[in-house]
Design a protein around this motif. Structure first.
Motif, PDB file in Angstrom:
ATOM      1  N   SER A   1       9.450 -87.065   0.434  1.00 21.45           N
ATOM      2  CA  SER A   1       9.436 -86.945  -1.022  1.00 21.45           C
ATOM      3  C   SER A   1       8.070 -86.426  -1.462  1.00 21.45           C
ATOM      4  CB  SER A   1       9.712 -88.307  -1.669  1.00 21.45           C
ATOM      5  OG  SER A   1       9.621 -88.224  -3.078  1.00 21.45           O
TER       6      SER A   1
ATOM      7  N   GLY B   1       5.553 -85.027  -4.701  1.00 22.45           N
ATOM      8  CA  GLY B   1       5.324 -85.174  -6.134  1.00 22.45           C
ATOM      9  C   GLY B   1       5.491 -83.874  -6.896  1.00 22.45           C
ATOM     10  N   PRO B   2       5.239 -83.906  -8.193  1.00 26.11           N
ATOM     11  CA  PRO B   2       5.431 -82.722  -9.041  1.00 26.11           C
ATOM     12  C   PRO B   2       4.637 -81.521  -8.550  1.00 26.11           C
ATOM     13  CG  PRO B   2       5.060 -84.690 -10.372  1.00 26.11           C
ATOM     14  CD  PRO B   2       4.782 -85.078  -8.953  1.00 26.11           C
ATOM     15  N   ILE B   3       5.242 -80.347  -8.669  1.00 20.06           N
ATOM     16  CA  ILE B   3       4.604 -79.093  -8.276  1.00 20.06           C
ATOM     17  C   ILE B   3       3.681 -78.626  -9.399  1.00 20.06           C
ATOM     18  CG2 ILE B   3       5.013 -76.713  -7.586  1.00 20.06           C
ATOM     19  CD1 ILE B   3       5.978 -78.883  -5.595  1.00 20.06           C
ATOM     20  N   GLU B   4       2.470 -78.208  -9.045  1.00 19.27           N
ATOM     21  CA  GLU B   4       1.514 -77.745 -10.046  1.00 19.27           C
ATOM     22  C   GLU B   4       1.904 -76.358 -10.577  1.00 19.27           C
ATOM     23  OE1 GLU B   4      -2.830 -78.963  -9.502  1.00 19.27           O
ATOM     24  OE2 GLU B   4      -2.121 -78.820  -7.435  1.00 19.27           O
ATOM     25  N   SER B   5       1.683 -76.165 -11.848  1.00 20.10           N
ATOM     26  CA  SER B   5       1.916 -74.861 -12.471  1.00 20.10           C
ATOM     27  C   SER B   5       1.008 -74.753 -13.685  1.00 20.10           C
ATOM     28  CB  SER B   5       3.390 -74.705 -12.873  1.00 20.10           C
ATOM     29  OG  SER B   5       3.738 -75.681 -13.849  1.00 20.10           O
TER      30      SER B   5
ATOM     31  N   GLU C   1       2.955 -70.937 -10.364  1.00 22.18           N
ATOM     32  CA  GLU C   1       3.791 -72.087 -10.056  1.00 22.18           C
ATOM     33  C   GLU C   1       3.812 -72.220  -8.544  1.00 22.18           C
ATOM     34  OE1 GLU C   1       8.204 -74.051 -10.818  1.00 22.18           O
ATOM     35  OE2 GLU C   1       7.727 -72.072 -11.597  1.00 22.18           O
TER      36      GLU C   1
ATOM     37  N   THR D   1       5.680 -74.840  -2.259  1.00 21.61           N
ATOM     38  CA  THR D   1       5.257 -75.897  -1.353  1.00 21.61           C
ATOM     39  C   THR D   1       6.257 -76.059  -0.222  1.00 21.61           C
ATOM     40  OG1 THR D   1       4.193 -77.054  -3.195  1.00 21.61           O
ATOM     41  CG2 THR D   1       4.568 -78.327  -1.202  1.00 21.61           C
TER      42      THR D   1
ATOM     43  N   ALA E   1      11.364 -78.455  -2.607  1.00 22.27           N
ATOM     44  CA  ALA E   1      12.519 -78.604  -3.487  1.00 22.27           C
ATOM     45  C   ALA E   1      13.766 -79.026  -2.716  1.00 22.27           C
ATOM     46  CB  ALA E   1      12.786 -77.300  -4.226  1.00 22.27           C
TER      47      ALA E   1
ATOM     48  N   ASP F   1       0.772 -76.448   0.225  1.00 17.85           N
ATOM     49  CA  ASP F   1       1.052 -75.540  -0.880  1.00 17.85           C
ATOM     50  C   ASP F   1       0.300 -74.240  -0.658  1.00 17.85           C
ATOM     51  OD1 ASP F   1      -1.546 -75.448  -2.271  1.00 17.85           O
ATOM     52  OD2 ASP F   1      -1.146 -77.495  -2.923  1.00 17.85           O
TER      53      ASP F   1
END
Length: 291
Positions: free
Chosen positions: A214, A216-220, A230, A233, A252, A274
Protein backbone atom coordinates in the motif's frame (compact mmCIF):
# COMPACT_ATOMS: atom_id res chain seq x y z
CA UNK A 1 9.88 15.66 -15.50
CA UNK A 2 11.49 12.73 -17.28
CA UNK A 3 9.52 10.82 -19.86
CA UNK A 4 7.72 7.98 -18.05
CA UNK A 5 8.39 5.42 -20.78
CA UNK A 6 12.13 6.13 -20.63
CA UNK A 7 12.16 5.92 -16.85
CA UNK A 8 10.19 2.67 -16.93
CA UNK A 9 12.63 1.17 -19.43
CA UNK A 10 15.60 2.11 -17.23
CA UNK A 11 13.86 0.57 -14.21
CA UNK A 12 13.25 -2.64 -16.12
CA UNK A 13 16.92 -2.80 -17.08
CA UNK A 14 17.87 -2.46 -13.40
CA UNK A 15 15.43 -5.22 -12.46
CA UNK A 16 17.21 -7.60 -14.79
CA UNK A 17 20.68 -7.11 -13.36
CA UNK A 18 20.89 -10.49 -11.61
CA UNK A 19 21.55 -14.02 -12.85
CA UNK A 20 20.94 -14.27 -16.62
CA UNK A 21 18.70 -17.31 -16.13
CA UNK A 22 16.78 -16.19 -13.04
CA UNK A 23 14.15 -13.45 -12.76
CA UNK A 24 15.43 -10.09 -11.57
CA UNK A 25 13.26 -10.41 -8.48
CA UNK A 26 15.27 -13.38 -7.20
CA UNK A 27 18.19 -12.39 -4.97
CA UNK A 28 20.65 -15.26 -5.28
CA UNK A 29 23.89 -13.26 -5.22
CA UNK A 30 25.19 -10.04 -3.72
CA UNK A 31 22.69 -7.39 -4.83
CA UNK A 32 22.39 -3.65 -4.40
CA UNK A 33 18.60 -3.34 -4.50
CA UNK A 34 17.97 0.35 -3.85
CA UNK A 35 19.40 3.71 -2.80
CA UNK A 36 17.46 6.24 -0.77
CA UNK A 37 18.12 9.90 0.04
CA UNK A 38 16.31 11.70 2.84
CA UNK A 39 16.19 14.72 0.50
CA UNK A 40 15.68 13.46 -3.08
CA UNK A 41 15.38 17.13 -4.02
CA UNK A 42 17.79 19.27 -2.01
CA UNK A 43 18.64 22.96 -1.72
CA UNK A 44 22.12 24.47 -2.03
CA UNK A 45 24.01 24.21 1.27
CA UNK A 46 21.95 21.32 2.64
CA UNK A 47 23.27 17.99 3.92
CA UNK A 48 21.74 14.87 2.36
CA UNK A 49 21.78 11.48 4.07
CA UNK A 50 21.85 8.40 1.85
CA UNK A 51 21.10 4.78 2.65
CA UNK A 52 21.72 1.68 0.52
CA UNK A 53 19.74 -1.55 0.57
CA UNK A 54 22.00 -4.50 -0.19
CA UNK A 55 21.90 -8.21 0.57
CA UNK A 56 24.51 -10.95 0.35
CA UNK A 57 23.16 -14.53 0.63
CA UNK A 58 26.59 -15.67 1.80
CA UNK A 59 26.62 -13.24 4.72
CA UNK A 60 30.14 -12.02 3.94
CA UNK A 61 31.72 -8.91 5.43
CA UNK A 62 31.10 -6.09 2.96
CA UNK A 63 33.23 -3.08 2.12
CA UNK A 64 31.53 0.05 0.83
CA UNK A 65 32.78 2.81 -1.41
CA UNK A 66 31.09 6.20 -1.81
CA UNK A 67 32.04 9.10 -4.07
CA UNK A 68 30.39 12.27 -5.40
CA UNK A 69 30.25 13.87 -8.84
CA UNK A 70 29.20 17.45 -8.01
CA UNK A 71 28.37 18.63 -11.55
CA UNK A 72 27.89 15.62 -13.86
CA UNK A 73 27.54 16.60 -17.53
CA UNK A 74 24.77 14.02 -18.04
CA UNK A 75 22.44 11.57 -16.31
CA UNK A 76 24.42 8.36 -16.95
CA UNK A 77 26.80 6.51 -14.65
CA UNK A 78 29.56 7.18 -17.19
CA UNK A 79 28.92 10.93 -17.01
CA UNK A 80 29.09 10.83 -13.22
CA UNK A 81 32.33 8.84 -13.30
CA UNK A 82 33.85 11.39 -15.68
CA UNK A 83 33.08 14.18 -13.20
CA UNK A 84 34.00 12.25 -10.04
CA UNK A 85 35.70 14.27 -7.33
CA UNK A 86 38.47 12.01 -5.88
CA UNK A 87 38.52 14.04 -2.66
CA UNK A 88 34.98 12.81 -1.85
CA UNK A 89 35.85 9.10 -1.90
CA UNK A 90 35.13 7.19 1.31
CA UNK A 91 35.96 3.49 1.77
CA UNK A 92 34.87 1.59 4.86
CA UNK A 93 33.50 -1.72 6.07
CA UNK A 94 29.85 -2.01 7.08
CA UNK A 95 28.91 1.46 5.78
CA UNK A 96 25.55 1.33 3.95
CA UNK A 97 24.89 4.99 4.87
CA UNK A 98 26.63 8.16 3.78
CA UNK A 99 26.14 11.93 3.86
CA UNK A 100 27.02 14.59 1.34
CA UNK A 101 26.75 18.36 1.38
CA UNK A 102 25.24 20.19 -1.57
CA UNK A 103 27.51 23.08 -2.58
CA UNK A 104 26.19 26.60 -2.22
CA UNK A 105 26.82 27.18 -5.93
CA UNK A 106 25.29 23.86 -7.10
CA UNK A 107 22.35 25.63 -8.73
CA UNK A 108 23.36 27.51 -11.89
CA UNK A 109 21.75 30.76 -12.89
CA UNK A 110 19.47 30.83 -15.92
CA UNK A 111 19.75 27.99 -18.43
CA UNK A 112 20.46 24.60 -16.87
CA UNK A 113 18.58 25.03 -13.60
CA UNK A 114 16.08 22.34 -14.56
CA UNK A 115 18.92 19.83 -15.01
CA UNK A 116 20.92 20.60 -11.86
CA UNK A 117 21.92 17.38 -10.11
CA UNK A 118 24.59 16.02 -7.79
CA UNK A 119 25.51 12.39 -8.44
CA UNK A 120 26.60 9.86 -5.85
CA UNK A 121 28.36 6.61 -6.78
CA UNK A 122 28.21 3.67 -4.37
CA UNK A 123 29.99 0.33 -4.57
CA UNK A 124 29.61 -2.71 -2.33
CA UNK A 125 32.27 -5.42 -2.34
CA UNK A 126 32.51 -8.80 -0.56
CA UNK A 127 36.18 -8.13 0.15
CA UNK A 128 38.31 -5.00 -0.05
CA UNK A 129 37.88 -1.94 -2.27
CA UNK A 130 40.63 0.17 -3.80
CA UNK A 131 40.34 3.49 -5.59
CA UNK A 132 41.57 2.01 -8.85
CA UNK A 133 39.30 2.20 -11.94
CA UNK A 134 38.08 -1.19 -13.15
CA UNK A 135 35.35 -2.20 -15.67
CA UNK A 136 33.74 1.23 -15.73
CA UNK A 137 33.83 1.60 -11.95
CA UNK A 138 36.10 3.96 -10.01
CA UNK A 139 36.82 1.07 -7.65
CA UNK A 140 38.52 -2.32 -7.80
CA UNK A 141 37.07 -5.08 -5.62
CA UNK A 142 39.40 -7.84 -4.37
CA UNK A 143 38.63 -11.02 -2.44
CA UNK A 144 40.46 -12.21 0.65
CA UNK A 145 43.28 -13.68 -1.49
CA UNK A 146 43.82 -10.47 -3.42
CA UNK A 147 42.10 -11.63 -6.63
CA UNK A 148 40.27 -8.95 -8.59
CA UNK A 149 36.56 -9.67 -8.71
CA UNK A 150 34.58 -9.08 -11.89
CA UNK A 151 31.87 -6.44 -11.92
CA UNK A 152 29.11 -9.09 -11.67
CA UNK A 153 30.71 -10.29 -8.41
CA UNK A 154 30.21 -6.95 -6.69
CA UNK A 155 27.78 -4.07 -7.19
CA UNK A 156 28.03 -0.45 -8.32
CA UNK A 157 25.12 1.99 -8.36
CA UNK A 158 24.38 5.70 -8.66
CA UNK A 159 21.92 8.08 -7.03
CA UNK A 160 21.10 11.51 -8.46
CA UNK A 161 20.06 14.27 -6.10
CA UNK A 162 18.02 16.97 -7.82
CA UNK A 163 19.02 20.51 -6.78
CA UNK A 164 16.35 23.20 -6.60
CA UNK A 165 15.91 26.48 -4.76
CA UNK A 166 12.48 25.77 -3.22
CA UNK A 167 11.08 22.48 -4.56
CA UNK A 168 10.89 19.31 -2.49
CA UNK A 169 10.13 15.68 -3.23
CA UNK A 170 9.07 13.37 -0.43
CA UNK A 171 10.05 9.71 -0.55
CA UNK A 172 7.00 7.56 -1.34
CA UNK A 173 4.90 6.71 1.71
CA UNK A 174 4.93 2.92 2.10
CA UNK A 175 1.89 2.37 4.30
CA UNK A 176 1.94 -1.38 4.72
CA UNK A 177 1.93 -4.86 3.19
CA UNK A 178 -0.85 -7.43 3.02
CA UNK A 179 -0.66 -11.20 2.63
CA UNK A 180 -3.79 -12.87 1.28
CA UNK A 181 -5.70 -9.66 1.99
CA UNK A 182 -4.67 -9.44 5.65
CA UNK A 183 -2.23 -6.94 7.22
CA UNK A 184 1.29 -8.35 7.35
CA UNK A 185 3.28 -6.74 10.21
CA UNK A 186 7.08 -6.69 10.00
CA UNK A 187 7.46 -8.98 13.02
CA UNK A 188 5.06 -11.64 11.71
CA UNK A 189 6.75 -14.64 10.04
CA UNK A 190 4.04 -16.81 8.47
CA UNK A 191 4.62 -20.43 7.51
CA UNK A 192 3.96 -21.13 3.83
CA UNK A 193 3.82 -24.45 2.01
CA UNK A 194 6.47 -24.47 -0.75
CA UNK A 195 5.79 -24.68 -4.45
CA UNK A 196 7.85 -27.43 -6.08
CA UNK A 197 7.59 -26.35 -9.73
CA UNK A 198 9.59 -23.87 -11.81
CA UNK A 199 6.71 -21.54 -12.72
CA UNK A 200 4.06 -19.87 -10.59
CA UNK A 201 1.41 -20.88 -13.14
CA UNK A 202 2.04 -24.54 -12.34
CA UNK A 203 2.27 -24.20 -8.54
CA UNK A 204 -0.43 -25.86 -6.47
CA UNK A 205 -3.17 -23.35 -5.69
CA UNK A 206 -2.57 -23.67 -1.93
CA UNK A 207 1.04 -22.47 -2.35
CA UNK A 208 0.19 -19.24 -4.21
CA UNK A 209 -0.48 -16.17 -2.06
CA UNK A 210 -1.70 -12.66 -2.81
CA UNK A 211 0.81 -9.95 -1.84
CA UNK A 212 0.22 -6.21 -2.06
CA UNK A 213 2.02 -3.06 -0.99
CA UNK A 214 0.00 0.00 0.00
CA UNK A 215 1.46 3.33 -1.15
CA UNK A 216 0.41 6.78 0.08
CA UNK A 217 -0.90 9.65 -2.04
CA UNK A 218 1.00 10.45 -5.23
CA UNK A 219 2.58 13.92 -5.34
CA UNK A 220 1.43 16.36 -8.00
CA UNK A 221 1.44 20.09 -8.57
CA UNK A 222 3.48 22.79 -10.26
CA UNK A 223 7.23 23.04 -9.59
CA UNK A 224 9.24 26.22 -9.13
CA UNK A 225 9.99 26.32 -12.86
CA UNK A 226 6.27 26.42 -13.64
CA UNK A 227 6.08 22.82 -14.89
CA UNK A 228 3.05 20.74 -13.96
CA UNK A 229 3.82 17.23 -12.68
CA UNK A 230 2.09 14.13 -11.41
CA UNK A 231 4.47 11.47 -10.17
CA UNK A 232 4.60 8.00 -11.65
CA UNK A 233 5.43 5.45 -8.97
CA UNK A 234 6.48 1.81 -9.26
CA UNK A 235 6.63 -1.09 -6.81
CA UNK A 236 9.36 -3.72 -7.23
CA UNK A 237 9.20 -7.11 -5.54
CA UNK A 238 12.27 -9.17 -4.58
CA UNK A 239 12.82 -12.42 -2.68
CA UNK A 240 15.68 -14.77 -1.85
CA UNK A 241 13.70 -17.59 -3.50
CA UNK A 242 10.28 -18.15 -5.00
CA UNK A 243 8.12 -16.95 -7.88
CA UNK A 244 6.28 -13.64 -8.33
CA UNK A 245 3.48 -13.39 -10.86
CA UNK A 246 4.53 -9.76 -11.43
CA UNK A 247 7.81 -8.43 -10.06
CA UNK A 248 7.15 -4.84 -11.18
CA UNK A 249 3.82 -3.04 -10.66
CA UNK A 250 2.54 0.52 -10.58
CA UNK A 251 1.51 2.03 -7.25
CA UNK A 252 -2.00 2.40 -8.68
CA UNK A 253 -2.19 -1.38 -9.24
CA UNK A 254 0.40 -2.93 -6.89
CA UNK A 255 -1.05 -6.42 -6.37
CA UNK A 256 0.89 -9.54 -7.30
CA UNK A 257 1.03 -13.17 -6.20
CA UNK A 258 3.95 -15.06 -4.68
CA UNK A 259 4.82 -18.72 -4.27
CA UNK A 260 7.70 -19.63 -1.96
CA UNK A 261 10.22 -22.28 -2.99
CA UNK A 262 13.02 -24.12 -1.23
CA UNK A 263 13.22 -24.62 2.51
CA UNK A 264 14.03 -22.78 5.70
CA UNK A 265 13.33 -19.04 5.82
CA UNK A 266 13.03 -16.55 2.96
CA UNK A 267 13.27 -12.76 2.88
CA UNK A 268 11.08 -10.59 0.67
CA UNK A 269 11.72 -6.92 -0.12
CA UNK A 270 9.25 -4.34 -1.38
CA UNK A 271 10.82 -1.25 -2.99
CA UNK A 272 8.75 1.76 -4.06
CA UNK A 273 10.30 4.30 -6.44
CA UNK A 274 9.00 7.51 -7.94
CA UNK A 275 10.34 9.12 -11.09
CA UNK A 276 11.60 12.21 -9.25
CA UNK A 277 14.21 10.24 -7.30
CA UNK A 278 12.23 9.20 -4.24
CA UNK A 279 12.38 5.65 -2.88
CA UNK A 280 11.23 3.66 0.14
CA UNK A 281 11.35 0.03 1.11
CA UNK A 282 10.38 -2.56 3.66
CA UNK A 283 10.96 -6.30 4.07
CA UNK A 284 9.16 -9.37 5.38
CA UNK A 285 10.15 -12.96 6.14
CA UNK A 286 8.36 -16.26 5.56
CA UNK A 287 9.06 -19.74 6.87
CA UNK A 288 8.78 -22.79 4.61
CA UNK A 289 6.86 -25.75 5.91
CA UNK A 290 3.39 -27.06 6.61
CA UNK A 291 1.28 -25.30 9.22
Amino acid sequence: MRNFATWLACTLICVGCGNDFAPGSRVEKLRLLALRADLPTAHPGETVSLEALAYDPEGRALTWGWATCPTPPGSTVEACLAALDPSTVVLAEDMPTHTIRIAEDALPEGVGREAAYVGVIVAVCPGTLELVPSEGSPFTCRDGEGNTLALYEHEVGMKRIRVRERDRNENPALLGVTLDGQPWPEDEVPTLAPCTTDEIDTCEETTVHAVEVSVGPIESGVDELGVEFEEQTLVQYYATAGHFEHELRTAASPATTFAATGEGELTLWFVVRDERGGSSWTSRRVRLGVE
